[in-house]
Design a protein around this motif. Structure first.
Motif, PDB file in Angstrom:
ATOM      1  N   GLY A  18       4.245  17.340 -44.495  1.00 27.86           N
ATOM      2  CA  GLY A  18       3.669  18.657 -44.274  1.00 27.86           C
ATOM      3  C   GLY A  18       4.593  19.528 -43.445  1.00 27.86           C
ATOM      4  N   GLU A  19       4.133  20.733 -43.214  1.00 24.54           N
ATOM      5  CA  GLU A  19       4.873  21.681 -42.383  1.00 24.54           C
ATOM      6  C   GLU A  19       4.443  21.532 -40.925  1.00 24.54           C
ATOM      7  OE1 GLU A  19       7.281  23.737 -43.277  1.00 24.54           O
ATOM      8  OE2 GLU A  19       7.201  23.359 -45.413  1.00 24.54           O
ATOM      9  N   PRO A  20       5.273  21.790 -40.000  1.00 24.47           N
ATOM     10  CA  PRO A  20       6.701  22.080 -40.128  1.00 24.47           C
ATOM     11  C   PRO A  20       7.487  20.787 -40.368  1.00 24.47           C
ATOM     12  CG  PRO A  20       6.083  22.156 -37.809  1.00 24.47           C
ATOM     13  CD  PRO A  20       4.822  21.890 -38.594  1.00 24.47           C
ATOM     14  N   LEU A  21       8.443  20.881 -41.266  1.00 23.65           N
ATOM     15  CA  LEU A  21       9.220  19.703 -41.648  1.00 23.65           C
ATOM     16  C   LEU A  21       9.969  19.083 -40.488  1.00 23.65           C
ATOM     17  CD1 LEU A  21      10.722  20.495 -45.159  1.00 23.65           C
ATOM     18  CD2 LEU A  21       8.939  18.866 -44.583  1.00 23.65           C
ATOM     19  N   TYR A  22      10.474  19.907 -39.585  1.00 24.99           N
ATOM     20  CA  TYR A  22      11.229  19.326 -38.472  1.00 24.99           C
ATOM     21  C   TYR A  22      10.361  18.365 -37.668  1.00 24.99           C
ATOM     22  CZ  TYR A  22       9.134  22.465 -34.987  1.00 24.99           C
ATOM     23  OH  TYR A  22       8.262  23.120 -34.156  1.00 24.99           O
ATOM     24  N   GLN A  23       9.040  18.563 -37.679  1.00 23.72           N
ATOM     25  CA  GLN A  23       8.151  17.639 -36.969  1.00 23.72           C
ATOM     26  C   GLN A  23       7.756  16.447 -37.827  1.00 23.72           C
ATOM     27  OE1 GLN A  23       4.870  20.022 -35.536  1.00 23.72           O
ATOM     28  NE2 GLN A  23       5.904  20.427 -33.598  1.00 23.72           N
ATOM     29  N   THR A  24       7.324  16.701 -39.073  1.00 25.05           N
ATOM     30  CA  THR A  24       6.825  15.596 -39.896  1.00 25.05           C
ATOM     31  C   THR A  24       7.946  14.671 -40.352  1.00 25.05           C
ATOM     32  OG1 THR A  24       6.852  16.970 -41.902  1.00 25.05           O
ATOM     33  CG2 THR A  24       4.781  16.872 -40.646  1.00 25.05           C
ATOM     34  N   VAL A  25       9.067  15.232 -40.767  1.00 23.95           N
ATOM     35  CA  VAL A  25      10.213  14.394 -41.140  1.00 23.95           C
ATOM     36  C   VAL A  25      10.828  13.807 -39.871  1.00 23.95           C
ATOM     37  CG1 VAL A  25      12.469  14.347 -42.256  1.00 23.95           C
ATOM     38  CG2 VAL A  25      10.628  15.660 -43.285  1.00 23.95           C
ATOM     39  N   GLY A  26      10.857  14.584 -38.804  1.00 30.07           N
ATOM     40  CA  GLY A  26      11.368  14.092 -37.527  1.00 30.07           C
ATOM     41  C   GLY A  26      10.605  12.876 -37.041  1.00 30.07           C
ATOM     42  N   ALA A  27       9.290  12.860 -37.238  1.00 28.77           N
ATOM     43  CA  ALA A  27       8.497  11.690 -36.844  1.00 28.77           C
ATOM     44  C   ALA A  27       8.903  10.465 -37.658  1.00 28.77           C
ATOM     45  CB  ALA A  27       7.012  11.976 -37.023  1.00 28.77           C
ATOM     46  N   GLU A  28       9.257  10.664 -38.911  1.00 33.22           N
ATOM     47  CA  GLU A  28       9.653   9.537 -39.770  1.00 33.22           C
ATOM     48  C   GLU A  28      11.014   8.976 -39.379  1.00 33.22           C
ATOM     49  OE1 GLU A  28       8.835   6.650 -42.076  1.00 33.22           O
ATOM     50  OE2 GLU A  28       7.430   8.311 -42.190  1.00 33.22           O
ATOM     51  N   VAL A  29      11.948   9.854 -38.984  1.00 30.25           N
ATOM     52  CA  VAL A  29      13.285   9.378 -38.599  1.00 30.25           C
ATOM     53  C   VAL A  29      13.374   9.082 -37.104  1.00 30.25           C
ATOM     54  CG1 VAL A  29      14.412  10.520 -40.555  1.00 30.25           C
ATOM     55  CG2 VAL A  29      14.341  11.685 -38.338  1.00 30.25           C
ATOM     56  N   GLY A  30      12.327   9.395 -36.369  1.00 31.40           N
ATOM     57  CA  GLY A  30      12.259   9.022 -34.967  1.00 31.40           C
ATOM     58  C   GLY A  30      12.934   9.967 -33.994  1.00 31.40           C
ATOM     59  N   ASN A  50      18.183  10.871 -38.081  1.00 36.83           N
ATOM     60  CA  ASN A  50      17.972  11.149 -36.664  1.00 36.83           C
ATOM     61  C   ASN A  50      19.325  11.550 -36.077  1.00 36.83           C
ATOM     62  OD1 ASN A  50      17.883  10.812 -33.788  1.00 36.83           O
ATOM     63  ND2 ASN A  50      16.120   9.481 -34.000  1.00 36.83           N
ATOM     64  N   GLU A  51      19.423  12.768 -35.559  1.00 33.60           N
ATOM     65  CA  GLU A  51      20.720  13.247 -35.078  1.00 33.60           C
ATOM     66  C   GLU A  51      21.239  12.477 -33.865  1.00 33.60           C
ATOM     67  OE1 GLU A  51      20.900  17.346 -33.941  1.00 33.60           O
ATOM     68  OE2 GLU A  51      19.546  17.098 -32.276  1.00 33.60           O
ATOM     69  N   GLU A  52      20.362  11.775 -33.154  1.00 38.41           N
ATOM     70  CA  GLU A  52      20.785  11.005 -31.986  1.00 38.41           C
ATOM     71  C   GLU A  52      20.656   9.504 -32.222  1.00 38.41           C
ATOM     72  OE1 GLU A  52      18.215  12.724 -29.012  1.00 38.41           O
ATOM     73  OE2 GLU A  52      19.743  14.215 -28.504  1.00 38.41           O
ATOM     74  N   GLY A  53      20.589   9.113 -33.475  1.00 37.08           N
ATOM     75  CA  GLY A  53      20.374   7.713 -33.812  1.00 37.08           C
ATOM     76  C   GLY A  53      21.397   6.764 -33.226  1.00 37.08           C
ATOM     77  N   LEU A  54      22.662   7.149 -33.237  1.00 39.56           N
ATOM     78  CA  LEU A  54      23.698   6.283 -32.661  1.00 39.56           C
ATOM     79  C   LEU A  54      23.534   6.173 -31.147  1.00 39.56           C
ATOM     80  CD1 LEU A  54      26.811   7.377 -34.750  1.00 39.56           C
ATOM     81  CD2 LEU A  54      25.613   5.184 -34.868  1.00 39.56           C
ATOM     82  N   LEU A  55      23.215   7.280 -30.501  1.00 45.34           N
ATOM     83  CA  LEU A  55      23.005   7.268 -29.051  1.00 45.34           C
ATOM     84  C   LEU A  55      21.785   6.426 -28.663  1.00 45.34           C
ATOM     85  CD1 LEU A  55      23.680  11.024 -28.238  1.00 45.34           C
ATOM     86  CD2 LEU A  55      25.200   9.081 -27.812  1.00 45.34           C
ATOM     87  N   GLN A  56      20.799   6.378 -29.545  1.00 44.54           N
ATOM     88  CA  GLN A  56      19.582   5.615 -29.285  1.00 44.54           C
ATOM     89  C   GLN A  56      19.720   4.158 -29.733  1.00 44.54           C
ATOM     90  OE1 GLN A  56      16.521   7.811 -31.358  1.00 44.54           O
ATOM     91  NE2 GLN A  56      16.611   9.510 -29.931  1.00 44.54           N
ATOM     92  N   ASN A  57      20.894   3.791 -30.218  1.00 41.47           N
ATOM     93  CA  ASN A  57      21.149   2.427 -30.694  1.00 41.47           C
ATOM     94  C   ASN A  57      20.156   1.980 -31.760  1.00 41.47           C
ATOM     95  OD1 ASN A  57      23.445   1.886 -29.081  1.00 41.47           O
ATOM     96  ND2 ASN A  57      22.093   1.580 -27.326  1.00 41.47           N
ATOM     97  N   LEU A  58      19.845   2.897 -32.698  1.00 44.97           N
ATOM     98  CA  LEU A  58      18.943   2.536 -33.786  1.00 44.97           C
ATOM     99  C   LEU A  58      19.632   1.546 -34.720  1.00 44.97           C
ATOM    100  CD1 LEU A  58      17.342   6.000 -34.668  1.00 44.97           C
ATOM    101  CD2 LEU A  58      16.461   4.200 -33.176  1.00 44.97           C
TER     102      LEU A  58
END
Length: 127
Positions: A18-30, A50-58
């Motif tokens: 759903g909208e807003p995508l930055y929130q709903t897709v953001g929740a999926e990628v963490g 997730n733009e910070e995935g490497l920093l978060q050690n995902l």
């Protein structure tokens, strides 16, 4: 809007966002989203990460990494990813959802083939 969610364990599913995508897709990628255009997907398709995935050690995402070209250049994709496509919304470039036909006829078979490559390149990603 529909997207294909690819989890770090290789599990794939189609999900409605759903909208807003930055929130709903953001929740999926963490976290905060970043749009990448992987070498393994033709435009207009894109991958949301997730733009910070490497920093978060995902955890490594083997399928996302193969699509991105990691075996060639070494930069991995980590965390869950969402496959969507780029389009024009209200005259501006934006993320748009996938159609049922393109999901079933093209993208799901492609993801399954890439999954086999990911298992070969990154066997640790599915354990």
């Amino acid at each position: 809007m529909k997207g294909i969610v690819i989890k770090t364990d290789g599990d794939m599913s189609v999900k409605e966002f759903g909208e807003p995508l930055y929130q709903t897709v953001g929740a999926e990628v963490g976290g905060h989203i970043e749009i990448v255009f992987p070498r393994g997907l033709l435009k207009p398709y894109l991958m949301v990460v997730n733009e910070e995935g490497l920093l978060q050690n995902l955890k490594l995402n083997g399928i996302g990494s193969v699509l991105y070209g990691t075996p060639k250049h070494g930069q991995p994709i980590v965390g869950n990813v969402v496959i969507m496509k780029g389009g024009i919304v209200n005259g501006e470039p934006d993320i748009v959802g996938l159609e049922d036909g393109e999901i079933s006829e093209m993208l799901i078979p492609l993801m399954r083939a890439v999954s086999d490559l990911a298992a070969a390149f990154f066997p640790e990603a599915t354990t």
